[in-house]
Write an enzyme that holds these catalytic residues in place. Sequence first.
Site, PDB file in Angstrom:
ATOM      1  N   ASN A 189       0.864  -1.178   0.000  1.00  0.00           N
ATOM      2  CA  ASN A 189       0.000   0.000   0.000  1.00  0.00           C
ATOM      3  C   ASN A 189       0.907   1.237   0.000  1.00  0.00           C
ATOM      4  OD1 ASN A 189      -1.829   2.028   0.518  1.00  0.00           O
ATOM      5  ND2 ASN A 189      -2.309   1.365   2.614  1.00  0.00           N
ATOM      6  N   TRP A 190       0.984   1.894  -1.152  1.00  0.00           N
ATOM      7  CA  TRP A 190       1.930   3.012  -1.279  1.00  0.00           C
ATOM      8  C   TRP A 190       1.391   4.293  -0.662  1.00  0.00           C
ATOM      9  CZ3 TRP A 190       4.022   2.572  -7.045  1.00  0.00           C
ATOM     10  CH2 TRP A 190       4.598   1.306  -7.205  1.00  0.00           C
ATOM     11  N   LYS A 191       0.124   4.302  -0.294  1.00  0.00           N
ATOM     12  CA  LYS A 191      -0.521   5.494   0.288  1.00  0.00           C
ATOM     13  C   LYS A 191      -0.295   6.712  -0.625  1.00  0.00           C
ATOM     14  CE  LYS A 191      -0.249   3.356   4.773  1.00  0.00           C
ATOM     15  NZ  LYS A 191      -0.199   3.495   6.218  1.00  0.00           N
TER      16      LYS A 191
ATOM     17  N   HIS B 258      -9.617   1.308   4.843  1.00  0.00           N
ATOM     18  CA  HIS B 258      -8.345   1.458   5.560  1.00  0.00           C
ATOM     19  C   HIS B 258      -8.572   2.393   6.762  1.00  0.00           C
ATOM     20  CE1 HIS B 258      -4.246   2.653   6.516  1.00  0.00           C
ATOM     21  NE2 HIS B 258      -3.863   1.555   5.891  1.00  0.00           N
TER      22      HIS B 258
ATOM     23  N   GLU C 287      -6.963   4.777   7.859  1.00  0.00           N
ATOM     24  CA  GLU C 287      -6.764   6.202   7.558  1.00  0.00           C
ATOM     25  C   GLU C 287      -8.005   6.788   6.894  1.00  0.00           C
ATOM     26  OE1 GLU C 287      -3.003   5.694   5.541  1.00  0.00           O
ATOM     27  OE2 GLU C 287      -2.112   5.129   7.467  1.00  0.00           O
TER      28      GLU C 287
ATOM     29  N   GLU D 283      -5.565  -4.716  10.754  1.00  0.00           N
ATOM     30  CA  GLU D 283      -4.512  -3.727  10.981  1.00  0.00           C
ATOM     31  C   GLU D 283      -4.802  -2.954  12.266  1.00  0.00           C
ATOM     32  OE1 GLU D 283      -2.394  -2.536   7.097  1.00  0.00           O
ATOM     33  OE2 GLU D 283      -4.202  -1.343   7.234  1.00  0.00           O
TER      34      GLU D 283
ATOM     35  N   GLY E 140       2.406   2.356  10.779  1.00  0.00           N
ATOM     36  CA  GLY E 140       3.369   3.437  10.597  1.00  0.00           C
ATOM     37  C   GLY E 140       4.110   3.818  11.864  1.00  0.00           C
TER      38      GLY E 140
ATOM     39  N   SER F 280       3.281  -2.119  10.432  1.00  0.00           N
ATOM     40  CA  SER F 280       4.733  -2.215  10.623  1.00  0.00           C
ATOM     41  C   SER F 280       5.300  -3.586  10.260  1.00  0.00           C
ATOM     42  CB  SER F 280       5.111  -1.810  12.054  1.00  0.00           C
ATOM     43  OG  SER F 280       4.737  -0.464  12.298  1.00  0.00           O
TER      44      SER F 280
ATOM     45  N   GLY G  80       2.790  -1.072   4.397  1.00  0.00           N
ATOM     46  CA  GLY G  80       2.823   0.347   4.040  1.00  0.00           C
ATOM     47  C   GLY G  80       4.251   0.801   3.811  1.00  0.00           C
ATOM     48  N   GLY G  81       4.878   1.331   4.854  1.00  0.00           N
ATOM     49  CA  GLY G  81       6.217   1.937   4.751  1.00  0.00           C
ATOM     50  C   GLY G  81       7.224   1.055   4.026  1.00  0.00           C
TER      51      GLY G  81
HETATM   52  P1  PGA Z   1       2.765   0.321   7.743  1.00  0.00           P
HETATM   53  O1  PGA Z   1       1.306   0.568   7.092  1.00  0.00           O
HETATM   54  O2  PGA Z   1       3.289  -0.950   7.173  1.00  0.00           O
HETATM   55  O3  PGA Z   1       3.570   1.528   7.342  1.00  0.00           O
HETATM   56  O4  PGA Z   1       2.555   0.226   9.222  1.00  0.00           O
HETATM   57  C1  PGA Z   1       0.408  -0.488   6.882  1.00  0.00           C
HETATM   58  C2  PGA Z   1      -0.876   0.033   6.287  1.00  0.00           C
HETATM   59  O5  PGA Z   1      -1.329   1.108   6.677  1.00  0.00           O
HETATM   60  O6  PGA Z   1      -1.488  -0.615   5.417  1.00  0.00           O
END
Ligand code: PGA
Length: 256
Positions: free
Chosen positions: A10-12, A100, A102, A172, A178, A217, A238-239
């Site tokens: 997930n590149w956000k 998600h 967010e 999640e 993050g 993470s 994500g990251g």
């Molecule tokens: P993260 O994000 O790996 O940076 O914790 C995961 C996500 O939000 O899908």
Amino acid sequence: MTRVPLISGNWKMNMNHFEAIQLVQKLGYALAKHDFEKVNVTVHPPFTDIRSVQTVIDADRMKFLLGAQNCHSEISGAFTGEVSPAMLSKMAVSYVIVGHSERRHLFSETNEDVASKAVAVYAQDMTPIVCVGETLEQRENGNAREIVETQVRGSLSGLKKNQLESLVVAYEPVWAIGTGVTASVDDAQGMCSHIRHVVESMQTGAGEAVRIQYGGSVKPSNATELMACDDIDGALVGGAALDSESFARIVMYQES
Ligand code: PGA
């Protein structure tokens, strides 16, 4: 039943379309054909990058499946600034992340919103990755399982039997996204098992079939132990998905 693991990047809101092309090309170099034999891998760039990434995947015959991070629940209409699931499907997108945390927290998406998006994604022959997860406060109050169960029931409420079986749910925990803090293997496994039971209670047989990812993470150093859990069938990353080497190492978790 064998569930094929799904590793999703997930590149956000990162990577312009030039950077996106570079990232997917680097990923292509970092992974060999056989790395895709036992896992499915999706990349979820921002909307503005999807066409460019699709072109690279097609031209180089890469094995990545294309994903999106969100969509609207309607197929077209007066929804300024929104993107329809039909538009995504035309660009060979096959997986769409919905709900998600967010989106739930920063854009006030409710379980009802997520449910109608999941239905709309299936209506265009794509598969939703439905995200659920509790906040730190909810976990500390001892409400995590109840909160997650309510999210699962609410977000999947519009789906049919075969859709509940082919679905992907991503667990999640919000406090792990993050932050560098990963849920313990026991906590992650425990909640994913709970989610499987909830899906089974909604539709007999679906619990065994549904794929459940862990996200929050995930990195090369913890992917192998998380993926070894009975009820964890993949990772939503994500990251670490923004770095080709890290993401490739997560995809190759079975070789570590
Ligand atoms: P993260 O994000 O790996 O940076 O914790 C995961 C996500 O939000 O899908």
